[in-house]
Design a protein around this motif. Structure first.
Motif, PDB file in Angstrom:
ATOM      1  N   LYS A 117      18.023  14.940   0.287  1.00 25.83           N
ATOM      2  CA  LYS A 117      18.322  13.499   1.164  1.00 25.83           C
ATOM      3  C   LYS A 117      17.986  12.525   0.041  1.00 25.83           C
ATOM      4  O   LYS A 117      17.232  12.838  -0.947  1.00 25.83           O
ATOM      5  CB  LYS A 117      17.460  13.281   2.390  1.00 25.83           C
ATOM      6  N   VAL A 118      18.407  11.333   0.342  1.00 29.29           N
ATOM      7  CA  VAL A 118      17.911   9.856  -0.438  1.00 29.29           C
ATOM      8  C   VAL A 118      16.528   9.523   0.097  1.00 29.29           C
ATOM      9  O   VAL A 118      16.710   9.027   1.076  1.00 29.29           O
ATOM     10  CB  VAL A 118      19.162   8.976  -0.387  1.00 29.29           C
ATOM     11  N   LEU A 119      15.594   9.455  -0.512  1.00 29.49           N
ATOM     12  CA  LEU A 119      14.205   9.037  -0.237  1.00 29.49           C
ATOM     13  C   LEU A 119      14.455   7.370  -0.068  1.00 29.49           C
ATOM     14  O   LEU A 119      13.613   6.840   0.693  1.00 29.49           O
ATOM     15  CB  LEU A 119      13.244   9.482  -1.120  1.00 29.49           C
ATOM     16  N   ALA A 120      14.894   6.863  -1.155  1.00 29.32           N
ATOM     17  CA  ALA A 120      14.700   5.805  -1.234  1.00 29.32           C
ATOM     18  C   ALA A 120      16.032   5.252  -2.298  1.00 29.32           C
ATOM     19  O   ALA A 120      16.280   5.701  -2.998  1.00 29.32           O
ATOM     20  CB  ALA A 120      13.345   4.964  -1.889  1.00 29.32           C
ATOM     21  N   GLU A 121      16.349   3.826  -2.069  1.00 35.06           N
ATOM     22  CA  GLU A 121      17.441   3.104  -2.771  1.00 35.06           C
ATOM     23  C   GLU A 121      17.311   1.940  -3.293  1.00 35.06           C
ATOM     24  O   GLU A 121      17.136   1.023  -2.061  1.00 35.06           O
ATOM     25  CB  GLU A 121      18.814   3.503  -2.375  1.00 35.06           C
ATOM     26  N   GLY A 122      17.062   1.275  -4.498  1.00 35.72           N
ATOM     27  CA  GLY A 122      16.899   0.172  -4.708  1.00 35.72           C
ATOM     28  C   GLY A 122      18.219  -0.588  -5.613  1.00 35.72           C
ATOM     29  O   GLY A 122      19.121  -0.137  -5.441  1.00 35.72           O
ATOM     30  N   LEU A 164      15.370  13.485  -3.206  1.00 32.37           N
ATOM     31  CA  LEU A 164      14.479  14.663  -2.786  1.00 32.37           C
ATOM     32  C   LEU A 164      15.650  16.069  -3.154  1.00 32.37           C
ATOM     33  O   LEU A 164      16.288  16.214  -2.338  1.00 32.37           O
ATOM     34  CB  LEU A 164      14.022  14.855  -1.541  1.00 32.37           C
ATOM     35  N   ALA A 165      15.106  16.771  -4.086  1.00 33.28           N
ATOM     36  CA  ALA A 165      15.866  17.939  -4.479  1.00 33.28           C
ATOM     37  C   ALA A 165      15.175  19.235  -4.463  1.00 33.28           C
ATOM     38  O   ALA A 165      14.080  19.287  -4.632  1.00 33.28           O
ATOM     39  CB  ALA A 165      16.589  17.749  -5.659  1.00 33.28           C
ATOM     40  N   ASN A 166      15.900  20.430  -4.349  1.00 33.40           N
ATOM     41  CA  ASN A 166      15.272  21.599  -4.312  1.00 33.40           C
ATOM     42  C   ASN A 166      15.961  22.442  -5.492  1.00 33.40           C
ATOM     43  O   ASN A 166      17.048  22.629  -5.691  1.00 33.40           O
ATOM     44  CB  ASN A 166      15.621  22.324  -2.956  1.00 33.40           C
ATOM     45  N   HIS A 167      15.202  22.881  -6.583  1.00 34.94           N
ATOM     46  CA  HIS A 167      15.725  23.731  -7.516  1.00 34.94           C
ATOM     47  C   HIS A 167      16.074  25.091  -6.868  1.00 34.94           C
ATOM     48  O   HIS A 167      15.132  25.695  -6.374  1.00 34.94           O
ATOM     49  CB  HIS A 167      14.691  23.848  -8.370  1.00 34.94           C
ATOM     50  N   GLU A 218       6.775  13.982  -9.084  1.00 30.79           N
ATOM     51  CA  GLU A 218       6.321  14.908  -7.957  1.00 30.79           C
ATOM     52  C   GLU A 218       6.690  14.312  -6.648  1.00 30.79           C
ATOM     53  O   GLU A 218       7.014  13.150  -6.543  1.00 30.79           O
ATOM     54  CB  GLU A 218       4.918  14.902  -7.830  1.00 30.79           C
ATOM     55  N   TYR A 219       6.644  14.796  -5.442  1.00 27.01           N
ATOM     56  CA  TYR A 219       7.014  14.567  -4.293  1.00 27.01           C
ATOM     57  C   TYR A 219       5.982  14.120  -3.506  1.00 27.01           C
ATOM     58  O   TYR A 219       4.796  14.651  -3.391  1.00 27.01           O
ATOM     59  CB  TYR A 219       7.769  15.534  -3.412  1.00 27.01           C
ATOM     60  N   ALA A 220       5.891  12.794  -2.708  1.00 28.75           N
ATOM     61  CA  ALA A 220       4.968  12.601  -1.822  1.00 28.75           C
ATOM     62  C   ALA A 220       5.161  12.656  -0.497  1.00 28.75           C
ATOM     63  O   ALA A 220       6.244  12.395   0.124  1.00 28.75           O
ATOM     64  CB  ALA A 220       4.872  10.760  -2.034  1.00 28.75           C
ATOM     65  N   PRO A 221       4.608  13.790   0.319  1.00 29.37           N
ATOM     66  CA  PRO A 221       5.002  14.094   1.554  1.00 29.37           C
ATOM     67  C   PRO A 221       4.901  13.192   2.731  1.00 29.37           C
ATOM     68  O   PRO A 221       5.522  13.450   3.669  1.00 29.37           O
ATOM     69  CB  PRO A 221       3.984  15.237   1.768  1.00 29.37           C
ATOM     70  N   TYR A 222       4.173  12.177   2.627  1.00 22.64           N
ATOM     71  CA  TYR A 222       3.861  11.099   3.528  1.00 22.64           C
ATOM     72  C   TYR A 222       4.690   9.817   3.436  1.00 22.64           C
ATOM     73  O   TYR A 222       4.235   8.863   4.017  1.00 22.64           O
ATOM     74  CB  TYR A 222       2.499  10.943   4.077  1.00 22.64           C
ATOM     75  N   GLY A 223       5.644   9.967   2.306  1.00 19.26           N
ATOM     76  CA  GLY A 223       6.301   8.696   2.052  1.00 19.26           C
ATOM     77  C   GLY A 223       5.598   7.502   1.484  1.00 19.26           C
ATOM     78  O   GLY A 223       4.530   7.540   0.979  1.00 19.26           O
ATOM     79  N   ASP A 224       6.038   6.229   1.742  1.00 17.01           N
ATOM     80  CA  ASP A 224       5.447   5.026   0.942  1.00 17.01           C
ATOM     81  C   ASP A 224       4.506   4.315   2.034  1.00 17.01           C
ATOM     82  O   ASP A 224       4.477   4.575   3.188  1.00 17.01           O
ATOM     83  CB  ASP A 224       6.480   4.452   0.479  1.00 17.01           C
ATOM     84  N   LEU A 225       3.818   3.395   1.451  1.00 15.65           N
ATOM     85  CA  LEU A 225       3.112   2.716   2.225  1.00 15.65           C
ATOM     86  C   LEU A 225       3.684   1.545   3.267  1.00 15.65           C
ATOM     87  O   LEU A 225       3.326   1.371   4.509  1.00 15.65           O
ATOM     88  CB  LEU A 225       1.941   1.586   1.435  1.00 15.65           C
ATOM     89  N   ALA A 226       4.844   1.069   3.087  1.00 16.34           N
ATOM     90  CA  ALA A 226       5.756   0.572   3.772  1.00 16.34           C
ATOM     91  C   ALA A 226       5.714   1.092   5.078  1.00 16.34           C
ATOM     92  O   ALA A 226       6.049   0.488   6.139  1.00 16.34           O
ATOM     93  CB  ALA A 226       6.957   0.039   3.064  1.00 16.34           C
ATOM     94  N   GLY A 227       6.083   2.442   5.132  1.00 19.63           N
ATOM     95  CA  GLY A 227       6.440   3.102   6.478  1.00 19.63           C
ATOM     96  C   GLY A 227       5.206   3.165   7.331  1.00 19.63           C
ATOM     97  O   GLY A 227       5.369   3.868   8.534  1.00 19.63           O
ATOM     98  N   HIS A 228       3.940   3.035   6.904  1.00 13.79           N
ATOM     99  CA  HIS A 228       2.835   3.176   7.671  1.00 13.79           C
ATOM    100  C   HIS A 228       2.268   1.924   8.109  1.00 13.79           C
ATOM    101  O   HIS A 228       1.558   1.798   9.178  1.00 13.79           O
ATOM    102  CB  HIS A 228       1.836   3.933   6.804  1.00 13.79           C
TER     103      HIS A 228
END
Length: 429
Positions: A80-85, A92-95, A152-162
């Motif tokens: 999926k697309v985690l963010a777009e600016g 987010l990709a899986n090898h 690296e992947y942040a499992p809990y997203g960014d601060l704006a979502g909290h």
């Protein structure tokens, strides 16, 4: 010691690249480990690169890289697309070979010069030894007209979502301030200015906010560099000296702008909204009120800051200093970690009191006016005696007393009551 993904995990078994492993030692970065590779046949070798120790020893020496172009779908499954600016997408990709998750930042090549990509990747990689800065891996390539590097992947997203309306708890805000000020102080010790601090650039790695990391170094520059105003900045986050810059005008970037944006982030975390819409004392009344309070031209605390304790107000006054040369550094917030930030009062403020509907307020006002009129009519006899005494006193001075003030007062109240009835009717429509 941060974890490190090898390029062979990203690109497959056909490549075992040179990689460097960095660690922080007494606030400075150094080369702690280097692994040489064996040359292997296959096109995968063209995807591998290493960053020289010379570039590590001098963080401001940006090294040009040889970026090979690959087909992303052959190596990754993009989930999926985690963010777009404005200039990039974060995926987010899986090898496929290792089935491990990784974040790919794809920067649009049409909008970003290759040197700007080199700079962002270089700073992202060499700042990542700090525990509160996002890890970037020794992997970069070109794909689908984008420059890409792995993080690296942040499992809990960014601060704006909290951050919701009302903000976060004081203890959580102090955790955020402590970690963020440490990451920025580390950058500033390297003479680097982030320039684009906002909630979206702070990633969460623990549900209790005990682990956050700063990311997105696309706007990062060496202190004292001539730069232009960023086009995708949120106005409330701009310090006054940058807000006043006109389009295409260049200015010297300073670490004081990071201090201001850190203060805005803390305020938003504590309240759920920014203190003003723009740092302009003419156009924004909230900032004008704070500016007068900061300059001690008034003792009245601005409304957005009334919930804060005297110590927290002192912190904000220092970090929101209008003049950048006098503004406190990012480490200023560390002085107030043991102090309460929120003022606890018995009586609730108007913003925290129960919200009453407009129709209820109108009805209460009508009842109070009617009660006042009845009291006025019931006390007519006692007031008549007082009126006669007053008339005699006024007549003794030769003044005219033919106007019935009681009748005028009653008509004024009846007019106010009719205005409330009309207002209620308009609201119902």
């Amino acid at each position: 010691m941060r974890s490190l993904i090898l390029a062979s995990h990203i690109f497959g078994e056909g490549c075992e690249p040179t990689y460097t492993k960095l660690k922080q030692n007494n606030g400075s970065m150094k080369l702690s480990e280097k692994k040489e590779t064996e040359s292997k046949e296959g096109s995968g070798n063209q995807l591998c690169h290493s960053i020289s120790s010379g570039a590590i020893n001098n963080i401001h020496r940006i090294q040009d890289l040889q970026l090979a172009e690959i087909e992303m779908s052959q190596i990754y499954d993009v989930k999926k697309v985690l963010a777009e600016g404005c200039y990039a997408r974060v995926l987010l990709a899986n090898h496929k070979n290792t089935e491990s998750n990784v974040v790919l930042k794809a920067i649009y090549a049409e909008l970003t010069p290759i040197k700007d990509f080199y700079r962002e990747y270089h700073y992202s990689y060499h700042l990542s030894p700090h525990p509160n800065i996002l890890d970037s891996y020794n992997v970069s390539f070109k794909c689908d007209n984008c420059f890409v590097f792995a993080q690296e992947y942040a499992p809990y997203g960014d601060l704006a979502g909290h951050v919701k309306l009302g903000g976060l708890s004081e203890s959580v805000c102090k955790l955020i301030g402590n970690q963020l000020s440490g990451a920025l102080d580390f950058m500033h010790s390297k003479e680097l200015v982030h320039r684009d601090l906002k909630l979206e650039n702070i990633l969460i790695f623990a549900p209790d906010f005990s682990k956050i990391k700063l990311c997105d170094f696309g706007a990062t520059r060496k202190e004292g560099t001539l730069v232009s105003k960023l086009r995708c900045n949120w106005l409330p986050f701009l310090p006054p000296e940058i807000y006043e810059i006109i389009k295409n005008e260049r200015y010297l970037c300073k670490t004081s702008s990071d201090s201001w944006q850190l203060g805005i982030i803390l305020f938003v975390c504590l309240t759920g909204c920014p203190p003003w819409q723009m740092a302009d004392s003419i156009q924004d009344p909230n900032y004008a009120a704070f500016w007068r309070y900061q300059k001690r031209r008034t003792t009245k605390i601005p409304v957005p800051f009334k919930k804060f304790s005297p110590r927290a107000l002192r912190m904000f006054r220092k970090i929101f200093e209008h003049k950048p040369d006098k503004r406190a550094p990012v480490t200023e917030v560390l002085k107030y970690m043991k102090d309460p930030w929120i003022e606890c009062k018995l009586q609730t403020s108007s913003s925290c009191s129960q919200i009453v509907s407009t129709s209820t307020l109108v009805q209460e006002r009508k009842d109070s006016i009617k009660l006042y009129l009845r009291q006025q009519d019931g006390s007519r006899n006692s007031q008549e005696n007082n009126k006669n005494k007053l008339n005699k006193l006024v007549n003794s001075y030769g003044l005219e007393t033919s106007v019935d003030q009681k009748a005028i007062s009653k008509r004024v109240w009846e007019w106010v009551l009719s205005c409330d009835v009309n207002a209620e009717h308009v609201e119902g429509i």
